[in-house]
Design a protein around this motif. Structure first.
Motif, mmCIF file in Angstrom:
data_model
loop_
_atom_site.group_PDB
_atom_site.id
_atom_site.type_symbol
_atom_site.label_atom_id
_atom_site.label_comp_id
_atom_site.label_asym_id
_atom_site.label_seq_id
_atom_site.Cartn_x
_atom_site.Cartn_y
_atom_site.Cartn_z
ATOM 1 N N GLN A 40 2.045 1.935 -3.590
ATOM 2 C CA GLN A 40 1.016 2.568 -4.415
ATOM 3 C C GLN A 40 0.717 3.975 -3.920
ATOM 4 O O GLN A 40 0.504 4.903 -4.705
ATOM 5 C CB GLN A 40 -0.264 1.724 -4.394
ATOM 6 N N SER B 187 -11.647 2.970 0.638
ATOM 7 C CA SER B 187 -10.804 4.158 0.748
ATOM 8 C C SER B 187 -11.649 5.429 0.807
ATOM 9 O O SER B 187 -11.369 6.351 1.586
ATOM 10 C CB SER B 187 -9.821 4.224 -0.418
ATOM 11 N N ARG C 151 -11.963 -2.064 -3.190
ATOM 12 C CA ARG C 151 -10.809 -1.225 -2.880
ATOM 13 C C ARG C 151 -11.174 0.257 -2.783
ATOM 14 O O ARG C 151 -10.905 0.925 -1.786
ATOM 15 C CB ARG C 151 -9.721 -1.427 -3.948
ATOM 16 N N GLY D 131 -3.137 4.775 0.125
ATOM 17 C CA GLY D 131 -2.621 3.550 -0.475
ATOM 18 C C GLY D 131 -2.707 2.370 0.473
ATOM 19 O O GLY D 131 -3.091 1.264 0.085
ATOM 20 N N VAL D 132 -2.382 2.599 1.746
ATOM 21 C CA VAL D 132 -2.450 1.529 2.745
ATOM 22 C C VAL D 132 -3.899 1.114 2.993
ATOM 23 O O VAL D 132 -4.219 -0.081 3.040
ATOM 24 C CB VAL D 132 -1.791 1.986 4.059
ATOM 25 N N GLU E 47 -6.486 1.437 1.018
ATOM 26 C CA GLU E 47 -6.989 0.724 -0.160
ATOM 27 C C GLU E 47 -6.554 -0.738 -0.147
ATOM 28 O O GLU E 47 -7.349 -1.636 -0.413
ATOM 29 C CB GLU E 47 -6.459 1.394 -1.434
ATOM 30 N N ASN E 48 -5.285 -0.944 0.150
ATOM 31 C CA ASN E 48 -4.763 -2.307 0.116
ATOM 32 C C ASN E 48 -5.363 -3.174 1.213
ATOM 33 O O ASN E 48 -5.699 -4.341 0.997
ATOM 34 C CB ASN E 48 -3.237 -2.270 0.254
ATOM 35 N N GLY F 79 0.809 -1.213 0.000
ATOM 36 C CA GLY F 79 0.000 0.000 0.000
ATOM 37 C C GLY F 79 0.841 1.261 0.000
ATOM 38 O O GLY F 79 0.504 2.250 -0.669
#
Length: 316
Positions: A20, A291, A287, A272-273, A275-276, A17
């Motif tokens: 990304q 977020s 995803r 990013g974290v 979402e992951n 994450g």
């Protein structure tokens, strides 16, 4: 809901994450720069990023690299990446500048209302989107494999690869360079002055039009750098690649506090974290849902974002 998977692979998901999120943060800086100075959401910025990805693909194609090319030696990889970054930064920066000169500057001179700027931004985005789509016949373009992922070390049960570490460090270095530029250079002082009080800045001899051109170019350059990192990581691009990534980068800018450079960094990495972890818990289709749910919750309690502050006053 796969709680067992998230618990077992938590740190692995966090590292992925962050990788990304570093790309999100670079693109989010473009939104933040423009909003901090003009109070304008430049929705065409996502297509500026997309132009950078195709500039990278063209560069590597001209250098004789194809999808099935062998992984080159490290020295050559560095050269290929640096050349692509120069070309992509130029292409994205030039695209952003053209958007500013053609779409936004005439509206500023006519003192157009904010809604007109918003409609124009969406229109510029659609023009670039459709133009590139026609040029590439709406077909994806594959990238050469420049970096073969190799595990360098383990951090809290997470295997960190050379590719992940390179992307994160490269993105942080670019953000640090922008931080230095905004806070420690004459042009940076001009950006902060115009963001804080354009009228007073003009009286002090700051050329507002040049500063606005500068922030569009800077945002475009960062988007170009991000596009190369994205291409190296993902290995493919399409004419609509900027849509989802642009929305995520805008969400990251808002999450961190749009108008605050360090907020864009924090928002990008955090998004990013999240979402992951959301993809690991609920599945990849969820995803973006997870977020944006986090974004809404944060804004309910901190409407200005986590580090909300104007660019002119921010200690960036």
């Amino acid at each position: 809901m796969n709680i067992h998977f998230v618990v077992n692979d938590f740190w692995e998901l966090v590292v992925t994450g962050l990788t990304q999120g570093a790309i999100y943060a670079l693109v989010a800086l473009g939104y933040t720069l423009v909003y901090g100075v003009l109070k304008l959401i430049n929705f065409a910025h996502s297509e500026v990023f997309m132009v950078g990805t195709f500039a990278s693909w063209l560069t590597w194609t001209w250098l004789g690299l194809g999808v099935n090319s062998k992984v080159p030696p490290l020295i050559q990889v560095l050269g290929y990446v640096v050349i692509a970054m120069i070309v992509a930064a130029f292409a994205s920066g030039a695209t952003a500048l053209v958007i500013e000169r053609v779409a936004y500057r005439p509206l500023r001179r006519r003192n157009a209302p904010s809604l007109i700027f918003l409609i124009t931004a969406i229109g510029a985005s659609l023009v670039l989107f459709e133009a590139v789509g026609l040029i590439v016949h709406r077909q994806p373009r594959g990238m050469p494999v420049l970096v073969k992922p190799v595990v360098l070390f383990h951090f809290l049960d997470a295997a960190v690869t050379n590719l992940q570490l390179t992307i994160i460090i490269s993105a942080l270095a670019m953000m640090a360079a922008l931080d230095f530029f905004i806070n420690r250079t004459k042009w940076g002082r001009g950006v902060r002055a115009v963001a804080q009080d354009p009228q007073s800045a003009a009286l002090m001899g700051v050329n507002r039009d040049r500063i606005i051109m500068l922030i569009f170019i800077l945002g475009g350059i960062l988007a170009g750098f991000a596009s190369v990192l994205y291409c190296v990581k993902v290995g493919i691009t399409t004419y609509d690649v900027g849509f989802n990534l642009g929305i995520a980068a805008f969400a990251a800018a808002v999450l961190g506090g749009i108008g605050n450079l360090r907020g864009a960094l924090l928002g990008g990495l955090l998004l990013g974290v999240v979402e992951n972890l959301g993809a690991g818990l609920f599945g990849n289709p969820w995803r973006n849902v997870v977020s944006f749910l986090v974004l809404v919750l944060v804004l309910l309690f901190r409407p200005n974002g986590l580090l909300g502050e104007s660019l002119g006053r921010a200690r960036v």
